[in-house]
Design a protein around this motif. Structure first.
Motif, PDB file in Angstrom:
ATOM      1  N   ALA A   1       0.828  -1.203   0.000  1.00 22.88           N
ATOM      2  CA  ALA A   1       0.000   0.000   0.000  1.00 22.88           C
ATOM      3  C   ALA A   1       0.866   1.258   0.000  1.00 22.88           C
ATOM      4  N   ASP A   2       0.234   2.412  -0.287  1.00 20.59           N
ATOM      5  CA  ASP A   2       0.902   3.708  -0.212  1.00 20.59           C
ATOM      6  C   ASP A   2       1.066   4.106   1.247  1.00 20.59           C
ATOM      7  N   SER A   3       2.036   3.539   1.894  1.00 19.63           N
ATOM      8  CA  SER A   3       2.232   3.787   3.323  1.00 19.63           C
ATOM      9  C   SER A   3       3.675   3.443   3.633  1.00 19.63           C
ATOM     10  N   ILE A   4       4.351   4.320   4.362  1.00 20.58           N
ATOM     11  CA  ILE A   4       5.779   4.088   4.613  1.00 20.58           C
ATOM     12  C   ILE A   4       6.013   2.760   5.337  1.00 20.58           C
ATOM     13  N   PRO A   5       5.299   2.476   6.456  1.00 23.15           N
ATOM     14  CA  PRO A   5       5.575   1.184   7.123  1.00 23.15           C
ATOM     15  C   PRO A   5       5.285  -0.028   6.234  1.00 23.15           C
ATOM     16  N   GLU A   6       4.253   0.044   5.394  1.00 24.09           N
ATOM     17  CA  GLU A   6       3.956  -1.110   4.534  1.00 24.09           C
ATOM     18  C   GLU A   6       5.058  -1.320   3.498  1.00 24.09           C
ATOM     19  N   ILE A   7       5.598  -0.227   2.979  1.00 21.79           N
ATOM     20  CA  ILE A   7       6.661  -0.372   1.977  1.00 21.79           C
ATOM     21  C   ILE A   7       7.940  -0.883   2.650  1.00 21.79           C
ATOM     22  N   VAL A   8       8.225  -0.372   3.852  1.00 22.49           N
ATOM     23  CA  VAL A   8       9.403  -0.852   4.572  1.00 22.49           C
ATOM     24  C   VAL A   8       9.265  -2.351   4.861  1.00 22.49           C
ATOM     25  N   HIS A   9       8.071  -2.771   5.251  1.00 19.79           N
ATOM     26  CA  HIS A   9       7.827  -4.194   5.504  1.00 19.79           C
ATOM     27  C   HIS A   9       8.049  -5.014   4.233  1.00 19.79           C
ATOM     28  N   ALA A  10       7.558  -4.497   3.121  1.00 16.75           N
ATOM     29  CA  ALA A  10       7.734  -5.210   1.845  1.00 16.75           C
ATOM     30  C   ALA A  10       9.219  -5.311   1.492  1.00 16.75           C
ATOM     31  N   LEU A  11       9.981  -4.262   1.772  1.00 20.57           N
ATOM     32  CA  LEU A  11      11.421  -4.317   1.497  1.00 20.57           C
ATOM     33  C   LEU A  11      12.087  -5.406   2.338  1.00 20.57           C
ATOM     34  N   HIS A  12      11.708  -5.519   3.606  1.00 15.86           N
ATOM     35  CA  HIS A  12      12.217  -6.603   4.461  1.00 15.86           C
ATOM     36  C   HIS A  12      11.978  -7.962   3.821  1.00 15.86           C
ATOM     37  N   LEU A  13      10.726  -8.201   3.421  1.00 14.08           N
ATOM     38  CA  LEU A  13      10.387  -9.499   2.838  1.00 14.08           C
ATOM     39  C   LEU A  13      11.177  -9.719   1.550  1.00 14.08           C
ATOM     40  N   ALA A  14      11.263  -8.676   0.748  1.00 18.56           N
ATOM     41  CA  ALA A  14      11.923  -8.813  -0.555  1.00 18.56           C
ATOM     42  C   ALA A  14      13.403  -9.124  -0.385  1.00 18.56           C
ATOM     43  N   GLU A  15      14.034  -8.500   0.606  1.00 16.23           N
ATOM     44  CA  GLU A  15      15.479  -8.715   0.797  1.00 16.23           C
ATOM     45  C   GLU A  15      15.786 -10.177   1.092  1.00 16.23           C
ATOM     46  N   GLN A  16      14.825 -10.891   1.724  1.00 16.87           N
ATOM     47  CA  GLN A  16      15.073 -12.295   2.035  1.00 16.87           C
ATOM     48  C   GLN A  16      14.998 -13.195   0.806  1.00 16.87           C
ATOM     49  N   GLN A  17      14.448 -12.671  -0.287  1.00 13.37           N
ATOM     50  CA  GLN A  17      14.194 -13.527  -1.449  1.00 13.37           C
ATOM     51  C   GLN A  17      15.051 -13.220  -2.663  1.00 13.37           C
ATOM     52  N   GLY A  18      15.653 -12.053  -2.716  1.00  8.99           N
ATOM     53  CA  GLY A  18      16.374 -11.765  -3.958  1.00  8.99           C
ATOM     54  C   GLY A  18      17.499 -10.790  -3.794  1.00  8.99           C
ATOM     55  N   THR A  19      18.357 -10.759  -4.797  1.00  9.25           N
ATOM     56  CA  THR A  19      19.460  -9.800  -4.782  1.00  9.25           C
ATOM     57  C   THR A  19      19.093  -8.536  -5.539  1.00  9.25           C
ATOM     58  N   VAL A  20      18.100  -8.621  -6.406  1.00  7.25           N
ATOM     59  CA  VAL A  20      17.635  -7.435  -7.120  1.00  7.25           C
ATOM     60  C   VAL A  20      16.202  -7.165  -6.698  1.00  7.25           C
ATOM     61  N   ILE A  21      15.969  -5.990  -6.150  1.00  9.27           N
ATOM     62  CA  ILE A  21      14.617  -5.628  -5.709  1.00  9.27           C
ATOM     63  C   ILE A  21      14.162  -4.454  -6.552  1.00  9.27           C
ATOM     64  N   LEU A  22      13.135  -4.695  -7.327  1.00 10.85           N
ATOM     65  CA  LEU A  22      12.702  -3.689  -8.286  1.00 10.85           C
ATOM     66  C   LEU A  22      11.343  -3.163  -7.843  1.00 10.85           C
ATOM     67  N   LEU A  23      11.311  -1.894  -7.464  1.00  5.40           N
ATOM     68  CA  LEU A  23      10.049  -1.288  -7.026  1.00  5.40           C
ATOM     69  C   LEU A  23       9.472  -0.461  -8.155  1.00  5.40           C
ATOM     70  N   SER A  24       8.155  -0.419  -8.260  1.00  4.51           N
ATOM     71  CA  SER A  24       7.551   0.525  -9.192  1.00  4.51           C
ATOM     72  C   SER A  24       6.388   1.234  -8.509  1.00  4.51           C
ATOM     73  N   GLY A  25       6.294   2.533  -8.782  1.00  2.00           N
ATOM     74  CA  GLY A  25       5.191   3.325  -8.239  1.00  2.00           C
ATOM     75  C   GLY A  25       5.548   4.080  -6.978  1.00  2.00           C
ATOM     76  N   GLY A  26       4.694   5.032  -6.642  1.00  3.63           N
ATOM     77  CA  GLY A  26       4.872   5.780  -5.407  1.00  3.63           C
ATOM     78  C   GLY A  26       5.959   6.841  -5.455  1.00  3.63           C
TER      79      GLY A  26
END
Lengths: 416, 416
Positions: free
Chosen positions: B45-70
């Motif tokens: 969602a468009d929310s700082i804590p939600e995006i930070v949480h998503a970054l946490h999850l993403a870091e555990q799964q990949g070396t390239v994290i590609l965000l779009s939007g916001g």
């Protein structure tokens, strides 16, 4: 805790980019309609460990976990074994599902391929959801206060199952928290122009209400979302915010909630008892197709002509050859002539004509790719405008279609 | 560890279902083209804590994290503060970005709305990626061996930035692991029929190769994906698997990899030096629009007629009124007459005519919603077929368009 949903879409084709995920948007709108917010959306590969991992993540974020895809009979379909593993519900054979699958093939007049026996293997201790349009039944597992629901990924199987079976049952099981939303559709103003115009309104929104900008080519949707335990107060706040925005944005707001330029154009034409025809060059039928995508378009749309080649502009729309020679096919004179010819050939109250350069080739210094002329109007009152759109071939076509629809809507509403 | 990517799409509109996410598919295809697999996809969602949480999850799964939007200037755009928080890189003012944003508005002949000053605030210690079509620059952060890349969500801004700036740089930074894929496009056979026909081939595929079925209306794409450290052996195995499938499926395979019925039809027409015109009733221009979506369609497509009303069928396609009276507009006789009339009005080598009941209204017991007649052929050789399609209005239109394209492709290839 407030209930929230997590969407899990399954399929290598989603991760590889072969398929665009349209199911998620459909599911999220449906869940919102019963006051259930989607907190997270994730996609997993066709692999048992990846789906199990996704279920772990999803369980931490929501009480309703809605999976789609991976329920087919082929070997790359892994949703059922993943559910069996994660929730300790081994796959067992359900004879009544087998009978339904066999009946499905009989109705199609075909022998059931052997592989479809797999479709009757489903997790034990689950609620099974019949599939009227295919062989993959849905699965509903309740575990630790959570609802895990798996549906097939094929949209025309998923959609009725979700609407007719999942939503009503969810509504029974989860009392909704008050979540209200209202969407204003705006044509003719860009995102930053809107943001400036409404900056003070936006700053003074109560904390329970949030505002999002959703631009799509030449339309911007402004979405107000409100969430609060006090439903009455929220309703009043939402109403006030909407009125403030409407007052500020005026006629640029052309519709509300689940609508579109073509749907509003259809309503306006029907209300006025008028009809419309179109003549297209660079958009190649896309404008007509958009008009026809609205159910009941036959009430106001007799037909159209796609005049892609200059000879067709001459023969079917009576555009004089020397006009094309003098001004070029992409010119005010030619779109005006196309509109004239169109309304002679297909008698209608309103018409639009489009000629432009969608690219990637055909641009010149004077008329670069993205140059589009659009004429719209009635016999009595016509206008033509030149646009310079950005993007690739399909972007230019989409911009042209939306602007033609927007201009037509303005004229039909004005009754001019 | 093998490198993998995670896609993070940001925006309330994605979670609420107001917007269909088309970026992810585009990004995933691009990453696959340089051998980088998407392991997970998630939306926040468009929310700082939600995006930070998503970054946490993403870091555990990949070396390239590609965000779009916001990345926009409005208050609901939270990607930049979330990156600043997660990676300890406060937002600072970049004067050269400000100048570029101002120049962007000058080019458009508009004053820059004040709110766009925000666009020059970007995280420190980041590589900034210029945006040629908008005001939201991209951000590339390297942290702990990972690449975190944020791009704007607007497709025509994101696409060139990704293709021209992100992909080449990623290719430099990450040596690709051998990942091969090959997609076979099939028309005229359903998913289970294909699965049965190729069951033994599928069972004997080497473990390095996987097979996925991707049905979309009347086309099924079969995708072979191979991943192995031994690139040469993998290439041979892929080639053998493809040859086995081709041998078994024969002419039903109409194309490979990134293609479509309309692209193949265009190629076949161009190769034969032939042209095509169409006449549409229930599809309302969607078939013509599909033909025109292929760049260069003007070489073989002069135009088309949308005859939605019976009067237009009579006046523009010369369908005798009594034929419609006797057989109904949805009949073999009428589509044949439409095709005749079309090829008189728009001289072309091949043509197609479609008439059907797309619904939701207009169905009868004898001709239920989904009944569609399609005539295709040349002056010398014509055929008409009746179809019974499933789904809603847009599904019926999509099926009809795809089947018309498929039948035309078969005829043009056969030279009949």
């Amino acid at each position: 805790m407030e209930h929230a949903a997590v969407l899990v879409t399954i399929g290598n084709e989603l991760l590889s980019g072969l398929t665009v995920d349209t199911n998620s948007a459909f599911l999220a709108r449906g869940l919102a309609s019963i006051g259930l917010k989607v907190r997270m959306k994730l996609s997993a590969a066709d692999s048992i460990p990846e789906i199990v991992h996704a279920l772990h993540l999803a369980e931490q974020q929501g009480t309703v976990i809605l999976l789609s895809g991976g329920l087919g009979p082929t070997s790359d379909d892994c949703t059922k074994p993943a559910l069996a593993e994660r929730y300790g519900r081994p796959l067992i054979f359900y004879p009544h599902v087998m009978e339904a699958v066999q009946a499905h093939f009989r109705r199609l007049g075909r022998t059931m391929p052997e592989i479809n026996r797999n479709q009757a293997l489903l997790p034990e201790r689950s609620t099974l959801l019949p599939n009227a349009f295919g062989t993959a039944w849905g699965i509903w597992i309740e575990e630790g206060g959570k609802h895990i629901i798996a549906l097939p990924g094929v949209p025309f199987e998923l959609k009725p199952m979700f609407t007719e079976q999942v939503l009503p049952r969810l509504q029974q099981k989860l009392p909704p928290s008050p979540l209200l939303s209202r969407t204003l559709h705006i044509f003719g103003m860009g995102e930053s122009a809107i943001a400036e115009r409404i900056a003070d309104i936006e700053r003074s929104l109560p904390p329970a209400i949030s505002l999002a900008y959703l631009p799509h080519y030449s339309v911007v949707r402004l979405r107000l979302t409100g969430s609060s335990p006090d439903a009455d107060a929220l309703r009043n706040q939402m109403h006030e915010a909407e009125q403030n925005l409407l007052h500020r944005l005026g006629d640029a707001v052309f519709g509300f909630d689940d609508t579109s330029l073509e749907a509003e154009l259809g309503k306006a034409l029907r209300a006025a008892g008028k009809s419309i025809a179109v003549a297209e060059s660079c958009t190649g039928g896309a404008l007509a197709a958009r008009i026809v995508s609205v159910a009941g378009a036959s009430d106001y749309f007799p037909g159209s002509i796609v005049a892609y080649a200059n000879e067709v502009k001459q023969h079917l729309l009576d555009v004089p050859a020397d006009l094309i020679g003098q001004y070029g096919a992409v010119s005010e004179a030619v779109v005006q002539a196309m509109l004239n010819g169109l309304l002679q050939r297909i008698p209608a109250d309103y018409g639009a004509a489009i000629s432009g350069i969608a690219g990637p080739d055909g641009g010149t210094a004077e008329k670069p790719v993205g140059t589009v002329w659009i004429a719209t109007g009635s016999r009595a009152n016509r206008q033509a405008r030149r646009f310079q759109f950005r993007g690739n071939r399909n972007d230019v076509i989409e911009y042209a279609v939306m602007n033609a629809l927007g201009l037509l809507l303005q004229q039909v509403r004005a009754g001019s």
